[in-house]
Write an enzyme that holds these catalytic residues in place. Sequence first.
Site, PDB file in Angstrom:
ATOM      1  N   ASN A 176       4.098   0.715   2.258  1.00 33.53           N
ATOM      2  CA  ASN A 176       4.019  -0.391   3.210  1.00 33.53           C
ATOM      3  C   ASN A 176       4.193  -1.722   2.497  1.00 33.53           C
ATOM      4  O   ASN A 176       3.480  -2.007   1.527  1.00 33.53           O
ATOM      5  CB  ASN A 176       2.647  -0.379   3.902  1.00 33.53           C
ATOM      6  CG  ASN A 176       2.374   0.939   4.600  1.00 33.53           C
ATOM      7  OD1 ASN A 176       2.748   1.136   5.739  1.00 33.53           O
ATOM      8  ND2 ASN A 176       1.722   1.857   3.905  1.00 33.53           N
ATOM      9  N   LYS A 195      11.528  10.261  11.331  1.00 30.07           N
ATOM     10  CA  LYS A 195      10.952   8.915  11.256  1.00 30.07           C
ATOM     11  C   LYS A 195      11.972   7.832  11.619  1.00 30.07           C
ATOM     12  O   LYS A 195      13.070   7.808  11.063  1.00 30.07           O
ATOM     13  CB  LYS A 195      10.454   8.636   9.833  1.00 30.07           C
ATOM     14  CG  LYS A 195       9.275   9.485   9.392  1.00 30.07           C
ATOM     15  CD  LYS A 195       8.777   9.026   8.032  1.00 30.07           C
ATOM     16  CE  LYS A 195       7.420   9.628   7.710  1.00 30.07           C
ATOM     17  NZ  LYS A 195       6.839   9.026   6.486  1.00 30.07           N
ATOM     18  N   ARG A 213      -7.740   7.601   4.574  1.00 35.53           N
ATOM     19  CA  ARG A 213      -7.713   7.694   6.040  1.00 35.53           C
ATOM     20  C   ARG A 213      -7.634   9.169   6.408  1.00 35.53           C
ATOM     21  O   ARG A 213      -6.841   9.917   5.840  1.00 35.53           O
ATOM     22  CB  ARG A 213      -6.522   6.907   6.605  1.00 35.53           C
ATOM     23  CG  ARG A 213      -6.707   5.399   6.423  1.00 35.53           C
ATOM     24  CD  ARG A 213      -5.456   4.614   6.745  1.00 35.53           C
ATOM     25  NE  ARG A 213      -4.360   5.020   5.884  1.00 35.53           N
ATOM     26  CZ  ARG A 213      -3.083   4.932   6.218  1.00 35.53           C
ATOM     27  NH1 ARG A 213      -2.733   4.479   7.401  1.00 35.53           N
ATOM     28  NH2 ARG A 213      -2.137   5.313   5.372  1.00 35.53           N
ATOM     29  N   LYS A 258      12.145   2.614   6.134  1.00 30.85           N
ATOM     30  CA  LYS A 258      12.253   4.040   5.812  1.00 30.85           C
ATOM     31  C   LYS A 258      13.607   4.350   5.177  1.00 30.85           C
ATOM     32  O   LYS A 258      13.702   5.191   4.280  1.00 30.85           O
ATOM     33  CB  LYS A 258      12.071   4.885   7.079  1.00 30.85           C
ATOM     34  CG  LYS A 258      10.773   4.629   7.836  1.00 30.85           C
ATOM     35  CD  LYS A 258       9.563   5.034   7.029  1.00 30.85           C
ATOM     36  CE  LYS A 258       8.279   4.912   7.838  1.00 30.85           C
ATOM     37  NZ  LYS A 258       7.939   3.542   8.237  1.00 30.85           N
ATOM     38  N   GLU A 273       4.679   7.125   2.573  1.00 30.70           N
ATOM     39  CA  GLU A 273       5.447   5.896   2.770  1.00 30.70           C
ATOM     40  C   GLU A 273       4.875   4.804   1.884  1.00 30.70           C
ATOM     41  O   GLU A 273       3.783   4.937   1.327  1.00 30.70           O
ATOM     42  CB  GLU A 273       5.434   5.453   4.232  1.00 30.70           C
ATOM     43  CG  GLU A 273       4.064   5.060   4.756  1.00 30.70           C
ATOM     44  CD  GLU A 273       4.096   4.621   6.207  1.00 30.70           C
ATOM     45  OE1 GLU A 273       5.200   4.369   6.747  1.00 30.70           O
ATOM     46  OE2 GLU A 273       3.010   4.518   6.813  1.00 30.70           O
ATOM     47  N   GLU A 281       6.992   0.398  11.590  1.00 30.36           N
ATOM     48  CA  GLU A 281       5.684   0.437  10.950  1.00 30.36           C
ATOM     49  C   GLU A 281       4.626   0.479  12.042  1.00 30.36           C
ATOM     50  O   GLU A 281       4.896   0.222  13.205  1.00 30.36           O
ATOM     51  CB  GLU A 281       5.485  -0.802  10.070  1.00 30.36           C
ATOM     52  CG  GLU A 281       6.525  -0.973   8.977  1.00 30.36           C
ATOM     53  CD  GLU A 281       6.553   0.179   7.988  1.00 30.36           C
ATOM     54  OE1 GLU A 281       5.512   0.794   7.761  1.00 30.36           O
ATOM     55  OE2 GLU A 281       7.638   0.452   7.453  1.00 30.36           O
ATOM     56  N   GLY A 282       3.383   0.770  11.623  1.00 29.51           N
ATOM     57  CA  GLY A 282       2.265   0.646  12.546  1.00 29.51           C
ATOM     58  C   GLY A 282       1.780   1.950  13.163  1.00 29.51           C
ATOM     59  O   GLY A 282       0.818   1.963  13.900  1.00 29.51           O
ATOM     60  N   ARG A 322       0.860  -1.188   0.000  1.00 30.25           N
ATOM     61  CA  ARG A 322       0.000   0.000   0.000  1.00 30.25           C
ATOM     62  C   ARG A 322       0.892   1.232   0.000  1.00 30.25           C
ATOM     63  O   ARG A 322       1.717   1.412   0.888  1.00 30.25           O
ATOM     64  CB  ARG A 322      -0.915   0.032   1.221  1.00 30.25           C
ATOM     65  CG  ARG A 322      -2.068   1.055   1.090  1.00 30.25           C
ATOM     66  CD  ARG A 322      -2.851   1.236   2.373  1.00 30.25           C
ATOM     67  NE  ARG A 322      -2.053   1.916   3.369  1.00 30.25           N
ATOM     68  CZ  ARG A 322      -1.989   1.564   4.665  1.00 30.25           C
ATOM     69  NH1 ARG A 322      -2.675   0.531   5.114  1.00 30.25           N
ATOM     70  NH2 ARG A 322      -1.225   2.247   5.497  1.00 30.25           N
ATOM     71  N   SER A 343      -3.014  -2.701   5.907  1.00 33.70           N
ATOM     72  CA  SER A 343      -4.349  -2.991   6.451  1.00 33.70           C
ATOM     73  C   SER A 343      -5.460  -2.182   5.791  1.00 33.70           C
ATOM     74  O   SER A 343      -5.228  -1.315   4.966  1.00 33.70           O
ATOM     75  CB  SER A 343      -4.351  -2.734   7.955  1.00 33.70           C
ATOM     76  OG  SER A 343      -3.973  -1.405   8.211  1.00 33.70           O
TER      77      SER A 343
END
Length: 480
Positions: free
Chosen positions: A144, A364, A455, A306, A142, A368-369, A128, A149
């Site tokens: 992923n 950063k 989002r 990253k 970024e 992740e998350g 993603r 998700s």
Amino acid sequence: MKMSRLQPCIQLQLSEEELERVVDKAKDWALMHGISMRSKERFNKNQVQVLPFTLLPSSFPKQNFEKAKSIQVLLNELIHKVAHNDDFLRKSLKSTIEADPFTAELFKIYETVYEEGYSQNLSLGLLRSDYMLHDNGIKQVELNTIASSFGGIAKVITEYHKYILSELGHADKLKNIPENNPIAGLCKGLTHAWKLYNNNDAVILFVVENITYNICDQRFHEFEIRKINADIRVIRRSLRDLVSQAKLGPNKELIVGELVVSVVYFRSGYEVEAYPTEKEWLVRLLIERSQAIKCPSIHYHLAGTKKVQQSLANPNVLSTFLNNDNEVKQIQEVFAGLYSLEFNEEGDRIIEKAVLEPKKYVLKPQREGGGNNVYDEKIKLRLEAMKNSEERCGWILMDRLYPPVQKSYIVRPQNEPFDNYLRFFDIVSELGIYGVVIGDRETILYNEEVGHVLRTKSSGENEGGIAAGIGAIDSPYLVS
């Protein structure tokens, strides 16, 4: 900093009483269709609550939406090639693995399986790529490569927004909401990998958290797989479960209990907390050594760090992976400024600039998350604390993006007085485009763009985690 504005899709002109009735109906629709998660405050396996969602879809420029979709196949190809370039991964991550223990552990696994030779040459990527609007264009936040998700809930929120616009008397606006079914595309990738393994009795393993809050999104994948092919069985295990249940067969088959695993789909394993002991790391290594097709394989996982993404921001680097100048230009256009903090003149210079103007950057780590980035004055404090330490090499700086704001309602599960939790306030959005890629070092067998998710969060929030209750699931309403 002054922000530009987008107009909301419709101007809601409802009394508070009417709005409350609409929201009650919207919540019921959301719960009945799976826009839900388990509560972190009052966890109960038998209960879910609404996942935060926007009452209405959010405006998003059509041209930028189509640009993001059009380059996803190219990004899939790029990440696939990066993941299979040992020299590039080693050079990119050299200073990071010396400074960041978590990335170092992942890299140890990578080195082991690379030196032994892969038992399974195929990798599956469910990717993603996330973007924000910036200066009339889009910039990548970024990309992923693990546990991308909300593919399941993204389909449902699109359906919900079509429902609510019709309910409010705006059915003429539905044409501005693009069709969206990422869960079908993602699960076609999983089932395609299952077929390539060529064992009809083998199962797909979902590696999940010890306690799963985002249960609906994960189960949507499981149920969709069954819909695509009723012969495929899905099992769910945590890394902790696999410590005692997983082993390698005589031909390096991954066996869980008595079941042979064809595909391993990681929905956990990207966070430090997933590896409380050495045993979990050994299980991750065992999985990587196996014949199962991994999503992601360890090299795909590292390609999503990253630091690797920062290395790719160099146009000279991109040209080694892409076929022509036009492809390089397309990707360069969406890359935000990314800066290394290594011990050299460039690293020292960018630290000085960020200390003087911290609002221009995001700091950063290799995580992740969500919830890991550093913003505003805290950037200055963190950089000053680690500028003479090896720790700085485990971080990167990115240009901060300031997307246009618009007014919206976010519906949350709180039981507070109605006007305390449902407010019409400024929000900003982040567009995610899903991609699926399958292949080995030499050949890409499958490469598709499969859908999107929006989002959304309050413009005053730095982080936007939906499962954390800060952000909200959303869908785009395309405007010219």
